[in-house]
Design a protein around this motif. Structure first.
Motif, PDB file in Angstrom:
ATOM      1  N   ALA A  28      36.858  49.364  42.265  1.00 53.62           N
ATOM      2  CA  ALA A  28      36.158  49.363  40.979  1.00 53.62           C
ATOM      3  C   ALA A  28      37.145  49.258  39.828  1.00 53.62           C
ATOM      4  O   ALA A  28      36.890  48.581  38.822  1.00 53.62           O
ATOM      5  CB  ALA A  28      35.301  50.622  40.848  1.00 53.62           C
ATOM      6  N   GLN A  29      38.297  49.918  39.950  1.00 49.21           N
ATOM      7  CA  GLN A  29      39.315  49.834  38.907  1.00 49.21           C
ATOM      8  C   GLN A  29      39.967  48.452  38.896  1.00 49.21           C
ATOM      9  O   GLN A  29      40.270  47.900  37.830  1.00 49.21           O
ATOM     10  CB  GLN A  29      40.374  50.909  39.122  1.00 49.21           C
ATOM     11  CG  GLN A  29      39.843  52.323  38.926  1.00 49.21           C
ATOM     12  CD  GLN A  29      40.898  53.382  39.183  1.00 49.21           C
ATOM     13  OE1 GLN A  29      42.092  53.108  39.175  1.00 49.21           O
ATOM     14  NE2 GLN A  29      40.462  54.600  39.425  1.00 49.21           N
ATOM     15  N   LEU A  30      40.184  47.883  40.074  1.00 48.47           N
ATOM     16  CA  LEU A  30      40.789  46.553  40.156  1.00 48.47           C
ATOM     17  C   LEU A  30      39.838  45.466  39.654  1.00 48.47           C
ATOM     18  O   LEU A  30      40.283  44.417  39.179  1.00 48.47           O
ATOM     19  CB  LEU A  30      41.183  46.239  41.601  1.00 48.47           C
ATOM     20  CG  LEU A  30      42.458  46.880  42.126  1.00 48.47           C
ATOM     21  CD1 LEU A  30      42.640  46.548  43.611  1.00 48.47           C
ATOM     22  CD2 LEU A  30      43.677  46.411  41.342  1.00 48.47           C
ATOM     23  N   ALA A  31      38.546  45.721  39.765  1.00 51.89           N
ATOM     24  CA  ALA A  31      37.562  44.695  39.388  1.00 51.89           C
ATOM     25  C   ALA A  31      37.732  44.252  37.942  1.00 51.89           C
ATOM     26  O   ALA A  31      37.536  43.085  37.612  1.00 51.89           O
ATOM     27  CB  ALA A  31      36.141  45.214  39.617  1.00 51.89           C
ATOM     28  N   VAL A  32      38.124  45.172  37.071  1.00 52.73           N
ATOM     29  CA  VAL A  32      38.277  44.813  35.660  1.00 52.73           C
ATOM     30  C   VAL A  32      39.508  43.945  35.431  1.00 52.73           C
ATOM     31  O   VAL A  32      39.668  43.345  34.363  1.00 52.73           O
ATOM     32  CB  VAL A  32      38.348  46.072  34.776  1.00 52.73           C
ATOM     33  CG1 VAL A  32      37.097  46.909  34.925  1.00 52.73           C
ATOM     34  CG2 VAL A  32      39.591  46.907  35.098  1.00 52.73           C
ATOM     35  N   HIS A  33      40.397  43.872  36.434  1.00 42.50           N
ATOM     36  CA  HIS A  33      41.594  43.033  36.319  1.00 42.50           C
ATOM     37  C   HIS A  33      41.381  41.649  36.944  1.00 42.50           C
ATOM     38  O   HIS A  33      42.277  40.813  36.888  1.00 42.50           O
ATOM     39  CB  HIS A  33      42.782  43.715  36.998  1.00 42.50           C
ATOM     40  CG  HIS A  33      43.179  45.009  36.359  1.00 42.50           C
ATOM     41  ND1 HIS A  33      43.971  45.080  35.236  1.00 42.50           N
ATOM     42  CD2 HIS A  33      42.873  46.297  36.676  1.00 42.50           C
ATOM     43  CE1 HIS A  33      44.144  46.341  34.893  1.00 42.50           C
ATOM     44  NE2 HIS A  33      43.493  47.098  35.744  1.00 42.50           N
ATOM     45  N   CYS A  34      40.230  41.440  37.543  1.00 42.32           N
ATOM     46  CA  CYS A  34      39.926  40.143  38.150  1.00 42.32           C
ATOM     47  C   CYS A  34      39.347  39.190  37.100  1.00 42.32           C
ATOM     48  O   CYS A  34      38.736  39.628  36.129  1.00 42.32           O
ATOM     49  CB  CYS A  34      38.905  40.297  39.278  1.00 42.32           C
ATOM     50  SG  CYS A  34      39.525  41.148  40.730  1.00 42.32           S
ATOM     51  N   THR A  35      39.545  37.910  37.329  1.00 38.14           N
ATOM     52  CA  THR A  35      38.884  36.901  36.498  1.00 38.14           C
ATOM     53  C   THR A  35      38.062  35.994  37.403  1.00 38.14           C
ATOM     54  O   THR A  35      38.504  35.627  38.487  1.00 38.14           O
ATOM     55  CB  THR A  35      39.905  36.046  35.713  1.00 38.14           C
ATOM     56  OG1 THR A  35      40.807  35.410  36.631  1.00 38.14           O
ATOM     57  CG2 THR A  35      40.711  36.905  34.765  1.00 38.14           C
ATOM     58  N   ARG A  36      36.850  35.679  36.944  1.00 38.14           N
ATOM     59  CA  ARG A  36      35.983  34.762  37.678  1.00 38.14           C
ATOM     60  C   ARG A  36      35.729  33.549  36.803  1.00 38.14           C
ATOM     61  O   ARG A  36      35.477  33.673  35.609  1.00 38.14           O
ATOM     62  CB  ARG A  36      34.676  35.462  38.061  1.00 38.14           C
ATOM     63  CG  ARG A  36      34.900  36.610  39.035  1.00 38.14           C
ATOM     64  CD  ARG A  36      33.613  37.368  39.330  1.00 38.14           C
ATOM     65  NE  ARG A  36      32.660  36.576  40.099  1.00 38.14           N
ATOM     66  CZ  ARG A  36      31.551  37.087  40.623  1.00 38.14           C
ATOM     67  NH1 ARG A  36      31.275  38.371  40.464  1.00 38.14           N
ATOM     68  NH2 ARG A  36      30.730  36.326  41.308  1.00 38.14           N
ATOM     69  N   GLN A  37      35.800  32.376  37.409  1.00 36.95           N
ATOM     70  CA  GLN A  37      35.713  31.133  36.644  1.00 36.95           C
ATOM     71  C   GLN A  37      34.861  30.122  37.387  1.00 36.95           C
ATOM     72  O   GLN A  37      34.997  29.968  38.614  1.00 36.95           O
ATOM     73  CB  GLN A  37      37.129  30.582  36.421  1.00 36.95           C
ATOM     74  CG  GLN A  37      37.204  29.372  35.512  1.00 36.95           C
ATOM     75  CD  GLN A  37      38.640  28.921  35.306  1.00 36.95           C
ATOM     76  OE1 GLN A  37      39.563  29.398  35.961  1.00 36.95           O
ATOM     77  NE2 GLN A  37      38.838  27.990  34.387  1.00 36.95           N
ATOM     78  N   THR A  38      33.999  29.444  36.664  1.00 39.40           N
ATOM     79  CA  THR A  38      33.189  28.364  37.231  1.00 39.40           C
ATOM     80  C   THR A  38      33.776  27.028  36.790  1.00 39.40           C
ATOM     81  O   THR A  38      34.037  26.819  35.603  1.00 39.40           O
ATOM     82  CB  THR A  38      31.728  28.474  36.770  1.00 39.40           C
ATOM     83  OG1 THR A  38      31.183  29.724  37.215  1.00 39.40           O
ATOM     84  CG2 THR A  38      30.888  27.337  37.350  1.00 39.40           C
ATOM     85  N   LEU A  39      33.976  26.107  37.747  1.00 41.68           N
ATOM     86  CA  LEU A  39      34.563  24.800  37.470  1.00 41.68           C
ATOM     87  C   LEU A  39      33.619  23.702  37.941  1.00 41.68           C
ATOM     88  O   LEU A  39      33.102  23.757  39.063  1.00 41.68           O
ATOM     89  CB  LEU A  39      35.913  24.653  38.183  1.00 41.68           C
ATOM     90  CG  LEU A  39      36.979  25.708  37.845  1.00 41.68           C
ATOM     91  CD1 LEU A  39      38.176  25.566  38.785  1.00 41.68           C
ATOM     92  CD2 LEU A  39      37.417  25.592  36.399  1.00 41.68           C
ATOM     93  N   GLY A  40      33.394  22.704  37.097  1.00 40.99           N
ATOM     94  CA  GLY A  40      32.535  21.579  37.465  1.00 40.99           C
ATOM     95  C   GLY A  40      33.246  20.605  38.381  1.00 40.99           C
ATOM     96  O   GLY A  40      34.486  20.600  38.489  1.00 40.99           O
ATOM     97  N   ARG A  41      32.480  19.739  39.015  1.00 38.32           N
ATOM     98  CA  ARG A  41      33.054  18.793  39.974  1.00 38.32           C
ATOM     99  C   ARG A  41      33.989  17.798  39.303  1.00 38.32           C
ATOM    100  O   ARG A  41      34.847  17.205  39.959  1.00 38.32           O
ATOM    101  CB  ARG A  41      31.940  18.046  40.717  1.00 38.32           C
ATOM    102  CG  ARG A  41      30.992  17.258  39.813  1.00 38.32           C
ATOM    103  CD  ARG A  41      29.871  16.615  40.615  1.00 38.32           C
ATOM    104  NE  ARG A  41      30.411  15.703  41.625  1.00 38.32           N
ATOM    105  CZ  ARG A  41      29.672  15.064  42.514  1.00 38.32           C
ATOM    106  NH1 ARG A  41      28.351  15.260  42.529  1.00 38.32           N
ATOM    107  NH2 ARG A  41      30.214  14.251  43.380  1.00 38.32           N
ATOM    108  N   ALA A  42      33.873  17.629  37.998  1.00 41.92           N
ATOM    109  CA  ALA A  42      34.742  16.697  37.278  1.00 41.92           C
ATOM    110  C   ALA A  42      36.024  17.362  36.781  1.00 41.92           C
ATOM    111  O   ALA A  42      36.851  16.719  36.129  1.00 41.92           O
ATOM    112  CB  ALA A  42      33.995  16.078  36.105  1.00 41.92           C
ATOM    113  N   SER A  43      36.198  18.639  37.104  1.00 43.69           N
ATOM    114  CA  SER A  43      37.379  19.351  36.628  1.00 43.69           C
ATOM    115  C   SER A  43      38.648  18.780  37.249  1.00 43.69           C
ATOM    116  O   SER A  43      38.640  18.269  38.372  1.00 43.69           O
ATOM    117  CB  SER A  43      37.279  20.837  36.972  1.00 43.69           C
ATOM    118  OG  SER A  43      36.142  21.420  36.372  1.00 43.69           O
TER     119      SER A  43
END
Length: 357
Positions: A28-43
């Motif tokens: 739970a503490q590490l979760a705030v240090h994670c980044t989540r990113q969505t990338l399109g197929r044209a990226s």
């Protein structure tokens, strides 16, 4: 992240390796240090070299992985293969490119490795470590404590031993833990609760600081080998972790203090390091080094927040005693501090007639 995003990331992390080995409260503490990113197929392709210090997980979608030998492979998120980070199976990953819209999760690799190291070394079921009634599991420490300051800089070889040496004590509101002018005997970490630090002076008592869970105290007397310079009293009931003077010196003070001689210190200053004089203002005004900042040892705790983490500090006093205590305090806050060997007195004796500038 907001609360919902953190909860969602936590549930995801519980399925990913090797982070799933950690207890849930640390995830739970590490979760705030994670980044989540969505990338399109044209990226554009994501270069592995640019993410070499991060673990990257394919959470959703399909991506093409390209390797240094010219081969490639298509990976699909949420499968048994993608519970592991991309490019961590011995293959030389060059880049990966979305085939469909994808979602990735990233986490600093060193941060996770520190947490896993502490957790595995402190697990009583591993390596036969007899925990008894003493604390040892990483639930005694926060992510911040283990990744910043004194515990983060502890040599790995000493971690298991340190965990065995800490003694857990329950304390009550109003209880005096450290008394001014007494000899130093223990180093303390606050597991839970709050306390206040005060110093008696002619004419009254000065309130120096309030300490909370995760803070430490008692190190000045142990590092400088002088009597306690303040009284610490519990403001609430709580739990403290304490380490004896002998264990503190062997496991924390000696491994963590870094010393530097005059010639190397002068070179570091030309490269951007900063002199910090921790003597009294009158001493500093008399023979302080040019360009030095005066941060008296008794004012250091209050002034620590104003010191920049990005800088390197060369700490000195007259003999090295006060400056070693100051450097240890600074290290606890994640600052890079080195002690001038022998202080100004030692430099004058070894280099008679030398002009200190």
């Amino acid at each position: 992240m907001n609360t919902i995003e953190v909860l969602s990331t936590l549930q995801l992390m519980e399925r990913l390796q090797p982070m799933a080995a950690l207890p849930r409260h640390h995830l739970a503490q590490l979760a705030v240090h994670c980044t989540r990113q969505t990338l399109g197929r044209a990226s554009a392709p994501i270069l592995a070299q640019e993410n070499s210090r991060k673990l990257v997980y394919l959470v959703r979608g399909e991506a093409k992985l390209e390797f240094s030998d010219g081969s490639f492979r298509v990976m699909v998120g949420a499968t048994s293969e993608t519970i592991h980070p991309l490019g961590r199976n011995g293959e030389q990953l060059l880049a990966f490119k979305p085939i469909t819209e994808i979602e990735i999760l990233q986490l600093d690799e060193e941060l996770l490795d520190i947490m896993l190291t502490w957790d595995q070394l402190s697990d009583p079921g591993k390596k036969g470590i007899p925990m008894g009634t003493r604390p040892g599991a990483t639930d005694r420490f926060s992510v911040q404590q283990l990744t910043q300051g004194v515990l983060a800089k502890l040599p790995v070889a000493h971690i298991g031993e340190l965990l065995q040496r800490f003694e857990r004590i329950e304390v009550k509101k109003g209880q005096i833990i450290v008394k001014q002018d007494d000899p130093g005997d223990y180093y303390y970490l606050i597991d839970s609760g709050r306390c206040t630090v005060a110093r008696s002076v002619p004419g009254g008592v000065i309130q120096l600081a309030d300490l909370n869970s995760g803070d430490a105290f008692g190190e000045e007397a142990l590092v400088a080998e002088v009597p306690r310079n303040a009284t610490v009293t519990m403001k609430t009931d709580g739990v403290l972790l304490r380490l004896s003077k002998t264990d503190f010196v062997a496991l924390l003070r000696e491994p963590l203090l870094q010393w530097i001689d005059w010639d190397h210190a002068r070179l570091r200053v030309t490269e951007g390091a900063c002199w910090v004089d921790v003597r009294c203002p009158a001493e500093f005004q008399y023979d302080g080094l040019p360009g030095a900042s005066n941060v008296p040892l008794n004012e250091l705790r209050r002034m620590l927040p104003s010191l920049e983490v990005s800088k390197e500090y060369l700490v000195y006093c007259q003999t090295g005693r006060r400056s070693s205590a100051a450097a240890f305090l600074m290290s606890q806050r994640g600052l890079r501090a080195m002690v001038l060997t022998g202080g100004l007195k030692g430099c004058h004796q070894s280099l008679p007639g030398r002009v200190f500038q």
